[in-house]
Structures are given as C-alpha cells and as structure tokens.
Motif scaffolding. Structure first.
Motif, short mmCIF file in Angstrom:
data_model
loop_
_atom_site.label_atom_id
_atom_site.label_comp_id
_atom_site.label_asym_id
_atom_site.label_seq_id
_atom_site.Cartn_x
_atom_site.Cartn_y
_atom_site.Cartn_z
N LEU A 21 0.82 -1.22 0.00
CA LEU A 21 0.00 0.00 0.00
C LEU A 21 0.85 1.27 0.00
O LEU A 21 0.33 2.36 -0.25
CB LEU A 21 -0.94 0.01 1.21
N ASN A 22 2.12 1.13 0.29
CA ASN A 22 3.00 2.30 0.25
C ASN A 22 3.55 2.57 -1.15
O ASN A 22 4.24 3.57 -1.36
CB ASN A 22 4.16 2.11 1.23
N ALA A 23 3.24 1.71 -2.10
CA ALA A 23 3.65 1.94 -3.48
C ALA A 23 2.88 3.13 -4.04
O ALA A 23 1.72 3.36 -3.68
CB ALA A 23 3.39 0.71 -4.32
N PRO A 24 3.47 3.90 -4.93
CA PRO A 24 2.75 5.03 -5.53
C PRO A 24 1.67 4.55 -6.50
O PRO A 24 1.84 3.51 -7.15
CB PRO A 24 3.83 5.82 -6.25
N VAL A 25 0.59 5.28 -6.57
CA VAL A 25 -0.50 4.90 -7.48
C VAL A 25 -0.03 4.89 -8.92
O VAL A 25 -0.56 4.14 -9.75
CB VAL A 25 -1.72 5.84 -7.31
N THR A 26 0.99 5.69 -9.22
CA THR A 26 1.48 5.76 -10.60
C THR A 26 2.23 4.49 -11.02
O THR A 26 2.49 4.30 -12.20
CB THR A 26 2.37 7.00 -10.78
N ASP A 27 2.58 3.62 -10.06
CA ASP A 27 3.12 2.31 -10.45
C ASP A 27 2.07 1.50 -11.19
O ASP A 27 2.41 0.65 -12.03
CB ASP A 27 3.56 1.53 -9.20
N TYR A 28 0.82 1.72 -10.87
CA TYR A 28 -0.29 1.01 -11.51
C TYR A 28 -0.96 1.83 -12.60
O TYR A 28 -1.50 1.26 -13.56
CB TYR A 28 -1.34 0.63 -10.45
N VAL A 29 -0.96 3.14 -12.44
CA VAL A 29 -1.65 4.02 -13.39
C VAL A 29 -0.65 5.06 -13.90
O VAL A 29 -0.64 6.22 -13.45
CB VAL A 29 -2.86 4.71 -12.72
N PRO A 30 0.20 4.68 -14.85
CA PRO A 30 1.22 5.62 -15.34
C PRO A 30 0.64 6.86 -16.03
O PRO A 30 1.34 7.87 -16.16
CB PRO A 30 2.05 4.78 -16.31
N GLU A 41 1.68 18.38 1.41
CA GLU A 41 2.48 17.17 1.45
C GLU A 41 1.56 15.99 1.75
O GLU A 41 0.71 16.05 2.65
CB GLU A 41 3.55 17.28 2.52
N GLN A 42 1.71 14.92 1.01
CA GLN A 42 0.88 13.74 1.24
C GLN A 42 1.10 13.17 2.64
O GLN A 42 2.17 13.29 3.22
CB GLN A 42 1.16 12.67 0.18
N GLY A 43 0.03 12.56 3.17
CA GLY A 43 0.14 11.85 4.44
C GLY A 43 0.24 12.73 5.67
O GLY A 43 0.60 12.24 6.75
N THR A 44 -0.13 14.01 5.54
CA THR A 44 -0.02 14.92 6.69
C THR A 44 -1.34 15.57 7.08
O THR A 44 -1.46 16.09 8.20
CB THR A 44 0.99 16.04 6.39
N TYR A 45 -2.31 15.55 6.18
CA TYR A 45 -3.56 16.28 6.42
C TYR A 45 -4.71 15.49 5.80
O TYR A 45 -4.63 15.05 4.65
CB TYR A 45 -3.47 17.67 5.79
N MET A 46 -5.79 15.30 6.58
CA MET A 46 -6.95 14.61 6.07
C MET A 46 -7.91 15.63 5.44
O MET A 46 -8.54 16.41 6.13
CB MET A 46 -7.65 13.85 7.21
N HIS A 47 -7.93 15.63 4.11
CA HIS A 47 -8.81 16.53 3.36
C HIS A 47 -9.64 15.68 2.41
O HIS A 47 -9.11 14.96 1.57
CB HIS A 47 -7.98 17.55 2.57
N TYR A 48 -10.95 15.77 2.56
CA TYR A 48 -11.85 14.91 1.79
C TYR A 48 -11.81 15.27 0.31
O TYR A 48 -12.18 16.37 -0.09
CB TYR A 48 -13.27 15.04 2.35
N ILE A 104 -0.61 4.65 -2.45
CA ILE A 104 -1.96 4.10 -2.44
C ILE A 104 -2.61 4.34 -1.08
O ILE A 104 -3.78 4.74 -0.99
CB ILE A 104 -1.92 2.59 -2.76
N LYS A 105 -1.87 4.11 -0.02
CA LYS A 105 -2.42 4.25 1.33
C LYS A 105 -2.88 5.67 1.59
O LYS A 105 -3.97 5.89 2.15
CB LYS A 105 -1.37 3.84 2.36
N ASN A 106 -2.10 6.65 1.21
CA ASN A 106 -2.50 8.03 1.45
C ASN A 106 -3.73 8.42 0.63
O ASN A 106 -4.55 9.23 1.09
CB ASN A 106 -1.34 8.99 1.14
N VAL A 107 -3.87 7.84 -0.54
CA VAL A 107 -5.09 8.10 -1.33
C VAL A 107 -6.28 7.43 -0.68
O VAL A 107 -7.37 8.02 -0.56
CB VAL A 107 -4.90 7.63 -2.79
N LEU A 108 -6.11 6.19 -0.21
CA LEU A 108 -7.18 5.49 0.50
C LEU A 108 -7.66 6.28 1.72
O LEU A 108 -8.86 6.28 2.05
CB LEU A 108 -6.69 4.12 0.98
N GLN A 109 -6.74 6.96 2.38
CA GLN A 109 -7.05 7.67 3.63
C GLN A 109 -7.35 9.16 3.42
O GLN A 109 -7.32 9.92 4.39
CB GLN A 109 -5.89 7.49 4.61
#
Length: 403
Positions: free
Chosen positions: A148-157, A217-224, A169-174
C-alpha cells in the motif's frame, strides 16, 4: 439584404436544431444534473438516477438471503448535547426517505417516507466509497496489490505528471493525498460539480482525475477529496485486469444474497462512478453493514478479509484520529474509506452527502441505514452527522435494552 439575413437565420436555425437533435441525450442529462438537487425534484431524483444519467446494472444473484423479523419500537426521543430531540421530528427535518434497523440477523424496524417505497434504488453518494474499499481489500489480500506504500502511478502511469505522481496508495485510501480539490456542492464551479457535468455532457472520469495538482504534502492532512476514490478504482482495475463492474460482482455483489439489482451511474465510456454512483435499495445497503459488523463473514463465507476490515476502520496516524485537530478538515476519524465517530465504542459508518448513512455498532450487534434527500444538509446546525450519530446510538441502545 433582408433575404440574405433571412437565409443566414434559417441556416443557423437548422444548425441549432441539428445540434440539439445530435446532443439530445447530453442536453437532457445536463438539464437533470443542473436541477438534481432542486427542492421540487430531489426526492424523486434520488430514487431514479438510472433515468437521469448513463448507468450500468449489475444483476442480483439468487437465492435472496432473507432477513428475519423481530419488530421493535424506536425511542420517541434522543439526547444531543444534553438536549432532548424528538426522533420523528429529526427524521422529518432531515428529509429522510428510508430508515432500516437490523439487530443480529433480524429486521427490527423499517419505514419509508416522502412517497418513496422499499424497492426504490436509492443513490448512495459517498457511501459507494466504502463498497469500493471492500473489493479493494480483496485484491490486496489476494496479492494483486502487495504494498500500500507503493505510488498509485506504479499502476496508473497515465497519472504521471499530475498531482498524484508519487502519492502512495495508502495516502489516497485515507484521503490524505495532498490533492487540491474543491468539494463544495453549493459552488457551481467547484471540482465536484465539474465532475457531475462530465457525467452529464460526456467525458472521461479518468482524464478528469489526471487534471489535478497538489497543494499539501501527502500523508499529513486529512482533506476529503472524492476524486481520490476514483484513483483507487483506477489502481484496482490495473491490478486485477478486470472492470469495476466485473470485480464488484465477482467478489462482493454475487455473495450478498441481495434482493434487487445494483445500479452504477457511469461516465460516457461506461466507467462506474465509484466515488458516489452506486444505487441500491435500503435493505441491500444494510447487507454491507452486516458484512462489516460480522468481520467480513457472510452466509458461511469469508467474503472480505477480516484484517482488511479492521485496518479500514482503524485510524493509524494523528491526522486521521477522531476529534478536533489542526491536521484535518473534519473532527471525524477516517480509515480506508470508512468514518469513525468521536468516542466510538466499536462503531463506524459509511457516509454520503445529503444524509446517507450505514451505521455499524458491533458492541450492540446493530446496523442502521438512513437514506435522505436533505437539501439543507451542508448548512444545518447542529452538524447533521453528529446529530445522526446521537440518534443512531439511541436507537441501537433502545432496541438492545428491550431484549
């Protein structure tokens, strides 16, 4: 000269008529999109989205798993911040269209309002995010998404060069992607309303997702950020090699013994609106609640991995914890596309705009579904989510006390 003007005018009229005929479907969809939340049609619209926008139907799988029956009375009032609130008045003022209460495997209360009925396919709005999270977890535990720590761009270039480049992926999920996104439904030009017009006029949700930049910065703030969920859907499609519809049916829908078909609103290319386009009857929403209440076990089968469910409802960073904090745009807690209320006692919920809820209380073995068409949802005081939690807790305690 007059003859020339007349000819030009007639030519323009022919062109306009021709364009109107060619874009008849898109113009009709745009009309309904613009009026989707108008007071005179919102209740009706929320029960017939498949007639207003492109959609795909996912057939139920026999046999239907029936609910037991153990009718119970609801409390007449509940407490919110020390004040007594009339339950029926709250249901009316929040423009409820359905209320379904499950205790154990039994349907203990069910009612429908404002001329709607039990078999209306009600729009989920963002409760759909929790359904996507469920099938995403299956892919994770099947080894198709091992990190889940892999970047989404590894799957969606195709997202390279956008704000999603390098975001995990994890930060996008959250909902911690750092993407700049305006979720204000009352702002005609907001990102979420521009998304709706893509649905109406034609276009690609995938292309829209690639148009955003980041402002944190990713993973620092929960913004819907609703478009985060679409990106999770893009990752899922790439990892499984299957469409959302196919994977949703195979891994979840076909296993729930649902009473009616599922309907997904789509873009013009047939891609489901995974961030909010699912339509089910209220009792079928309760089936996901029961599945999650029971640790992913349903009808003698482990449908969703139990550990994925626990991870999904467990905030694991300070900016995700329930309570007031400077690192979030809300005081509710957040997991993998699931919400956690303050002072939770084995409670969590799926939430959709305009008053859609799947509330789960494991301690009391209760699931509550509330559908609404609450046009004033965003402006209500007190906060409608906190008021709803107080009502749900009172209902859960009341039916448990009467056992």
């Amino acid at each position: 000269m007059k003859s020339f003007i007349l000819k030009v005018g007639l030519a323009l009229l022919v062109i306009i008529v021709a364009l109107a005929a060619y874009y008849k479907t898109e113009l009709k969809q745009l009309y309904h999109t613009v009026r989707l939340f108008h007071a005179d049609v919102i209740v009706q619209n929320f029960s017939q989205m498949e007639t207003l926008a492109p959609s795909v139907t996912i057939a139920r799988t026999e046999p239907v798993i029936e609910w037991g029956s153990a009718p119970a009375e609801l409390p007449e009032t509940f407490l919110y911040e020390g004040e007594e609130v009339d339950l029926n008045q709250w249901l009316e003022e929040s423009s409820s269209t359905a209320l379904v209460v499950i205790k154990g495997n039994d349907l203990v209360y069910e009612d429908y309002f404002q001329g709607t009925g039990e078999f209306d396919p009600r729009i989920s709005w963002s409760m759909a995010k929790s359904f996507l999270s469920a099938i995403f977890g299956v892919a994770v535990y099947d080894g198709l998404i091992p990190d889940l720590n892999a970047p989404v761009t590894d799957y969606v270039p195709s997202l390279i060069g956008s704000g999603y480049e390098g975001v995990s992926i994890k930060n996008v999920l959250q909902m911690s992607s750092g993407i700049h996104f305006n979720e204000d439904y009352s702002d005609f030009n907001s990102d979420i309303n521009r998304f709706g017009r893509i649905m109406a006029l034609g276009g690609s949700f995938d292309d829209f997702a690639g148009s955003f930049s980041s402002n944190r910065e990713q993973g620092t703030y929960m913004h819907y950020v609703s478009i985060d969920t679409h990106v999770i859907g893009m990752v899922l499609r790439a990892a499984t090699g299957k469409s959302i519809v196919e994977y949703f049916d195979e891994k979840l829908w076909s296993k729930l013994g649902s009473e009616r078909d599922a309907i997904y609103v789509t873009d013009s290319r047939g891609e489901p609106m995974v961030l909010g386009g699912l339509n089910l009857i209220s009792r079928d929403y309760a089936r996901l609640g029961k599945l999650y209440r029971d640790f992913g076990f349903y009808n003698d089968e482990q449908v969703i991995p139990a550990q994925w469910i626990e991870d999904s409802i467990t905030p694991d960073a300070s900016h995700l914890m329930p309570g007031k904090r400077t690192s979030s745009s809300t005081s509710l807690g957040y997991g993998y596309q699931w919400w956690i209320p303050e002072n939770a006692d084995q409670e969590f919920f799926a939430l959709g705009i305009y008053g859609q809820y799947i509330y789960i209380n494991r301690a009391l073995d209760v699931v509550i579904v509330k559908n609404s068409a609450d046009i004033g949802f965003m402006d209500r005081v007190p906060d409608p989510d906190y008021l709803a939690m107080a009502a749900f807790r009172a209902i859960a305690n009341s039916i448990s006390d009467k056992e």
